[in-house]
Design a protein around this motif. Structure first.
Motif, PDB file in Angstrom:
ATOM      1  N   HIS A  97      32.467  43.098 101.073  1.00 14.89           N
ATOM      2  CA  HIS A  97      31.178  43.774 101.192  1.00 14.89           C
ATOM      3  C   HIS A  97      30.079  42.804 100.753  1.00 14.89           C
ATOM      4  N   LYS A  98      28.859  43.051 101.231  1.00 16.10           N
ATOM      5  CA  LYS A  98      27.733  42.172 100.876  1.00 16.10           C
ATOM      6  C   LYS A  98      27.540  42.076  99.369  1.00 16.10           C
ATOM      7  N   ASP A  99      27.753  43.200  98.681  1.00 20.12           N
ATOM      8  CA  ASP A  99      27.586  43.194  97.219  1.00 20.12           C
ATOM      9  C   ASP A  99      28.617  42.281  96.561  1.00 20.12           C
ATOM     10  N   GLN A 100      29.824  42.269  97.114  1.00 22.94           N
ATOM     11  CA  GLN A 100      30.876  41.402  96.551  1.00 22.94           C
ATOM     12  C   GLN A 100      30.541  39.921  96.788  1.00 22.94           C
ATOM     13  N   VAL A 101      29.996  39.616  97.981  1.00 25.46           N
ATOM     14  CA  VAL A 101      29.608  38.231  98.263  1.00 25.46           C
ATOM     15  C   VAL A 101      28.469  37.813  97.331  1.00 25.46           C
ATOM     16  N   ALA A 102      27.522  38.737  97.109  1.00 18.56           N
ATOM     17  CA  ALA A 102      26.402  38.434  96.209  1.00 18.56           C
ATOM     18  C   ALA A 102      26.901  38.193  94.789  1.00 18.56           C
ATOM     19  N   ALA A 103      27.871  38.999  94.352  1.00 22.85           N
ATOM     20  CA  ALA A 103      28.426  38.821  92.999  1.00 22.85           C
ATOM     21  C   ALA A 103      29.175  37.487  92.896  1.00 22.85           C
ATOM     22  N   LEU A 104      29.882  37.131  93.962  1.00 17.40           N
ATOM     23  CA  LEU A 104      30.600  35.851  93.952  1.00 17.40           C
ATOM     24  C   LEU A 104      29.604  34.684  93.880  1.00 17.40           C
ATOM     25  N   THR A 105      28.524  34.794  94.674  1.00 16.77           N
ATOM     26  CA  THR A 105      27.502  33.733  94.672  1.00 16.77           C
ATOM     27  C   THR A 105      26.908  33.562  93.272  1.00 16.77           C
ATOM     28  N   LYS A 106      26.616  34.690  92.649  1.00 22.69           N
ATOM     29  CA  LYS A 106      26.030  34.657  91.305  1.00 22.69           C
ATOM     30  C   LYS A 106      26.993  34.029  90.299  1.00 22.69           C
ATOM     31  N   ALA A 107      28.295  34.348  90.451  1.00 22.65           N
ATOM     32  CA  ALA A 107      29.295  33.847  89.501  1.00 22.65           C
ATOM     33  C   ALA A 107      29.478  32.329  89.623  1.00 22.65           C
ATOM     34  N   VAL A 108      29.564  31.816  90.868  1.00 25.02           N
ATOM     35  CA  VAL A 108      29.780  30.367  91.024  1.00 25.02           C
ATOM     36  C   VAL A 108      28.520  29.579  90.678  1.00 25.02           C
ATOM     37  N   GLN A 109      27.337  30.170  90.921  1.00 25.93           N
ATOM     38  CA  GLN A 109      26.104  29.488  90.529  1.00 25.93           C
ATOM     39  C   GLN A 109      25.973  29.446  89.013  1.00 25.93           C
ATOM     40  N   ALA A 110      26.451  30.492  88.360  1.00 26.78           N
ATOM     41  CA  ALA A 110      26.427  30.498  86.892  1.00 26.78           C
ATOM     42  C   ALA A 110      27.373  29.440  86.334  1.00 26.78           C
ATOM     43  N   ALA A 111      28.482  29.205  87.056  1.00 29.23           N
ATOM     44  CA  ALA A 111      29.478  28.240  86.570  1.00 29.23           C
ATOM     45  C   ALA A 111      29.119  26.800  86.913  1.00 29.23           C
ATOM     46  N   ASN A 114      22.546  26.295  89.970  1.00 30.08           N
ATOM     47  CA  ASN A 114      21.851  27.023  91.040  1.00 30.08           C
ATOM     48  C   ASN A 114      21.824  26.280  92.374  1.00 30.08           C
ATOM     49  N   HIS A 115      22.166  24.986  92.348  1.00 30.37           N
ATOM     50  CA  HIS A 115      22.153  24.213  93.593  1.00 30.37           C
ATOM     51  C   HIS A 115      23.359  24.559  94.487  1.00 30.37           C
ATOM     52  N   VAL A 116      24.307  25.299  93.932  1.00 26.15           N
ATOM     53  CA  VAL A 116      25.515  25.636  94.696  1.00 26.15           C
ATOM     54  C   VAL A 116      25.147  26.520  95.889  1.00 26.15           C
ATOM     55  N   ASP A 117      25.650  26.113  97.082  1.00 25.90           N
ATOM     56  CA  ASP A 117      25.373  26.854  98.316  1.00 25.90           C
ATOM     57  C   ASP A 117      26.631  27.610  98.755  1.00 25.90           C
ATOM     58  N   VAL A 118      26.470  28.872  99.125  1.00 22.25           N
ATOM     59  CA  VAL A 118      27.605  29.698  99.539  1.00 22.25           C
ATOM     60  C   VAL A 118      27.388  30.159 100.980  1.00 22.25           C
ATOM     61  N   GLN A 119      28.391  29.931 101.818  1.00 26.71           N
ATOM     62  CA  GLN A 119      28.339  30.387 103.211  1.00 26.71           C
ATOM     63  C   GLN A 119      29.531  31.298 103.473  1.00 26.71           C
ATOM     64  N   GLU A 120      29.266  32.391 104.177  1.00 25.78           N
ATOM     65  CA  GLU A 120      30.293  33.405 104.409  1.00 25.78           C
ATOM     66  C   GLU A 120      30.552  33.537 105.907  1.00 25.78           C
ATOM     67  N   SER A 121      31.813  33.678 106.267  1.00 28.00           N
ATOM     68  CA  SER A 121      32.154  34.023 107.656  1.00 28.00           C
ATOM     69  C   SER A 121      33.246  35.078 107.614  1.00 28.00           C
ATOM     70  N   MET A 122      33.070  36.082 108.439  1.00 29.13           N
ATOM     71  CA  MET A 122      34.001  37.214 108.408  1.00 29.13           C
ATOM     72  C   MET A 122      34.613  37.418 109.798  1.00 29.13           C
ATOM     73  N   VAL A 123      35.867  37.780 109.813  1.00 28.71           N
ATOM     74  CA  VAL A 123      36.556  38.080 111.069  1.00 28.71           C
ATOM     75  C   VAL A 123      37.123  39.482 110.962  1.00 28.71           C
ATOM     76  N   ASN A 124      36.762  40.343 111.923  1.00 26.76           N
ATOM     77  CA  ASN A 124      37.342  41.682 111.892  1.00 26.76           C
ATOM     78  C   ASN A 124      38.559  41.746 112.813  1.00 26.76           C
ATOM     79  N   PRO A 125      39.377  42.788 112.719  1.00 27.77           N
ATOM     80  CA  PRO A 125      40.626  42.857 113.494  1.00 27.77           C
ATOM     81  C   PRO A 125      40.413  42.750 114.993  1.00 27.77           C
ATOM     82  N   MET A 126      39.308  43.330 115.520  1.00 25.67           N
ATOM     83  CA  MET A 126      39.084  43.295 116.964  1.00 25.67           C
ATOM     84  C   MET A 126      38.854  41.852 117.438  1.00 25.67           C
TER      85      MET A 126
END
Length: 301
Positions: A97-111, A114-126
């Motif tokens: 979910h978008k909220d989970q991606v946002a939480a992940l982004t926040k966690a890795v930037q904290a670790a 802030n220069h850390v860049d996060v890119q997401e790609s999703m594949v659904n079953p269809m």
């Protein structure tokens, strides 16, 4: 019968049954592996999410995993990528979910900053089912095109021998990926199509030489056919070996220095090229010899 054919000293044909048995053994092993272990499909063929985290410096995969698990997410795998090994690729077996991606982004930037860049790609079953279907169609269309071209250019026996060798190569690559549970992703399909093209190219060179030699000699027995094939393979052997070695050296360099993102692609290519060189000499030509020999015997009955 030409003396050049009969006097050629290397014999690739006499032991063809042994090559067939070896290949049959590998194919049976592949069938058992696929039935029991299946393939390790990547998210390109299943639903899921891939997250690319550009950290900008060398990192420890376990540290990234712990960082992500602290917010309740469990990645299926974490691999290092990028020309400087500064990118983490996380794969999740389920769509995030978008909220989970946002939480992940926040966690890795904290670790890692802030220069850390996060890119997401999703594949659904269809989409994944459509990709798998398209990949299968691509291979089938390529095979039909090869049969038509080889039949027009040579003869039907050459065409089916080429297809048998081609399927042999592709299946053995799939077998090794299944046995070692190496991830199958979209670049793997690109590698399979490359192997198809390379295999038919190598077979055509030998078949073209066989056809030319058949025009110069009059074959009356199965032994005459075997002499022609031995001589033809011998004439093209150096070219076949040099070609495959050249491509293998390039593929090995890409495997070692090309980065994680194309590692499975180059690995499939290396395996497929090796089997392609083997099958063009020991499988495709031998199937044609056996078939032509069977026709000779049938006419003599």
């Amino acid at each position: 019968m030409s003396d050049k054919c009969t006097d050629y000293r290397f014999d690739f044909v006499t032991h063809r049954k042994k090559y067939f048995i070896l290949s049959a053994f590998l194919i049976v092993a592949g069938i058992i592996s696929l039935c029991t272990m299946n393939l390790n499909l990547g998210i390109d063929f299943k639903s899921g999410t891939r997250i690319q985290v550009q950290i900008g410096k060398v990192f420890n995969e376990d540290d990234v995993k712990q960082t992500v698990e602290k917010i309740g997410l469990k990645p299926g795998s974490i691999t290092t990528a990028g020309s400087k090994n500064d990118m983490a690729v996380l794969q999740f077996p389920e769509p995030l979910h978008k909220d989970q991606v946002a939480a992940l982004t926040k966690a890795v930037q904290a670790a890692y900053g802030n220069h850390v860049d996060v890119q997401e790609s999703m594949v659904n079953p269809m989409i994944s089912r459509e990709l798998a279907r398209s990949a299968l169609y691509s291979i089938l269309i390529a095979s039909v095109g090869i049969v038509i071209y080889t039949t027009i250019r040579f003869e039907f026996r050459f065409a089916l021998s080429s297809i048998a060798a081609l399927l042999h190569n592709v299946f053995l690559v799939i077998t090794l990926f299944s046995l070692f549970q190496i991830e199958v992703d979209l670049p793997f399909i690109a590698a399979i199509l490359t192997i198809v093209g390379y295999s038919i190219h190598d077979n055509i060179i030998i078949f073209d030489r066989i056809r030319d030699n058949l025009k110069r000699v009059k074959v009356k027995t199965v032994q005459d056919v075997e002499h022609v094939v031995n001589y033809s393979i011998g004439q093209t052997l150096a070219r076949s070996i040099n070609t495959v070695l050249t491509v293998l050296i390039c593929s090995l360099a890409l495997y070692i220095f090309g980065g994680e993102s194309i590692r499975n692609f180059t690995l499939a290519l290396i395996i497929g090229l090796t089997f392609g060189a083997y099958s063009s000499i020991f499988i495709a030509s031998q199937i044609w010899v056996s078939w032509r020999g069977y026709d000779f015997k049938r006419k003599c009955m």
